[in-house]
Design an enzyme around this catalytic site. Structure first.
Site, mmCIF file in Angstrom:
data_model
loop_
_atom_site.group_PDB
_atom_site.id
_atom_site.type_symbol
_atom_site.label_atom_id
_atom_site.label_comp_id
_atom_site.label_asym_id
_atom_site.label_seq_id
_atom_site.Cartn_x
_atom_site.Cartn_y
_atom_site.Cartn_z
ATOM 1 N N HIS A 1 0.871 -1.100 0.061
ATOM 2 C CA HIS A 1 -0.100 -0.216 0.068
ATOM 3 C C HIS A 1 0.853 1.317 0.027
ATOM 4 C CE1 HIS A 1 0.410 -0.522 4.433
ATOM 5 N NE2 HIS A 1 0.862 0.807 4.193
HETATM 6 P P1 TYD Z 1 -1.921 -2.469 7.738
HETATM 7 O O1 TYD Z 1 -1.506 -1.007 7.609
HETATM 8 O O2 TYD Z 1 -2.695 -2.593 6.367
HETATM 9 O O3 TYD Z 1 -0.570 -3.488 7.847
HETATM 10 P P2 TYD Z 1 0.418 -4.260 6.782
HETATM 11 O O4 TYD Z 1 0.410 -3.288 5.612
HETATM 12 O O5 TYD Z 1 1.480 -4.398 7.501
HETATM 13 O O6 TYD Z 1 -0.497 -5.706 6.706
HETATM 14 O O7 TYD Z 1 -2.873 -2.822 8.976
HETATM 15 C C1 TYD Z 1 -3.347 -4.162 9.352
HETATM 16 C C2 TYD Z 1 -4.628 -4.107 9.803
HETATM 17 O O8 TYD Z 1 -4.656 -3.354 11.051
HETATM 18 C C3 TYD Z 1 -5.727 -3.305 9.048
HETATM 19 O O9 TYD Z 1 -7.097 -4.047 9.049
HETATM 20 C C4 TYD Z 1 -5.785 -2.052 9.666
HETATM 21 C C5 TYD Z 1 -5.360 -2.376 10.999
HETATM 22 N N1 TYD Z 1 -4.746 -1.116 11.613
HETATM 23 C C6 TYD Z 1 -5.322 -0.219 12.454
HETATM 24 O O10 TYD Z 1 -6.536 -0.619 12.911
HETATM 25 N N2 TYD Z 1 -4.762 0.784 13.263
HETATM 26 C C7 TYD Z 1 -3.583 1.053 12.850
HETATM 27 O O11 TYD Z 1 -2.841 2.406 13.246
HETATM 28 C C8 TYD Z 1 -2.810 0.415 11.842
HETATM 29 C C9 TYD Z 1 -1.417 0.649 11.152
HETATM 30 C C10 TYD Z 1 -3.447 -0.806 11.350
#
Ligand code: TYD
Length: 135
Positions: free
Chosen positions: A50
């Site tokens: 992302h």
């Molecule tokens: P994401 O940022 O998509 O992590 P990665 O790219 O490492 O897989 O986040 C994973 C999940 O966690 C997503 O469902 C959103 C949630 N999340 C929160 O609720 N709060 C936050 O501050 C972050 C960073 C993620």
């Protein structure tokens, strides 16, 4: 700057007592409003996939090794290896990232604002369309 770059923070301490590192103004190029960390990530797992529209981030590998594959707003692709707890990767808005976690790695992210899903660009083609405007 619109491109990601490494910031080398001081390690305070000695071999006998251990070390600490502090991330604060003015070395951190934004005001920190959120911290989150990941843990128990299986080795070689790739996450991320992302970009963020407006979020600034500073990311550390507190333990272990983490590799960031980035593509910035100008289309430059880079690999950043984080393997020391005093070295942070600054990621400005609009940088696509894929993140490979090593054994027992712990990622700490300091971020410029709270979590908003609307700030995410999760589709690579959408990201490419948006950065094409900078050609
Ligand atoms: P994401 O940022 O998509 O992590 P990665 O790219 O490492 O897989 O986040 C994973 C999940 O966690 C997503 O469902 C959103 C949630 N999340 C929160 O609720 N709060 C936050 O501050 C972050 C960073 C993620």
């Amino acid at each position: 700057m619109n491109v990601p770059y490494l910031i080398n923070f001081s390690s305070i301490g000695t071999d006998s007592i251990g070390f600490l590192t502090v991330a604060q103004s003015p070395e951190v190029p934004f005001t920190i409003k959120r911290a989150y960390w990941t843990y128990n990530t299986p080795s070689n797992q790739i996450r991320g996939f992302h970009a963020h529209r407006e979020l600034h981030q500073l990311i550390f590998s507190i333990t272990g090794e983490i590799e960031f594959y980035t593509e910035d707003i100008f289309g430059n692709k880079n690999i950043f290896k984080l393997d020391q707890p005093n070295i942070g990767l600054y990621i400005p808005p609009m940088v696509w990232r894929e993140i490979k976690f090593g054994i027992n790695s712990t990622l700490l992210c300091l971020a410029s604002f709270e979590y908003f899903e609307t700030d995410y660009i999760r589709n690579y083609e959408d990201f490419k369309k948006l950065i094409k405007k900078n050609d």
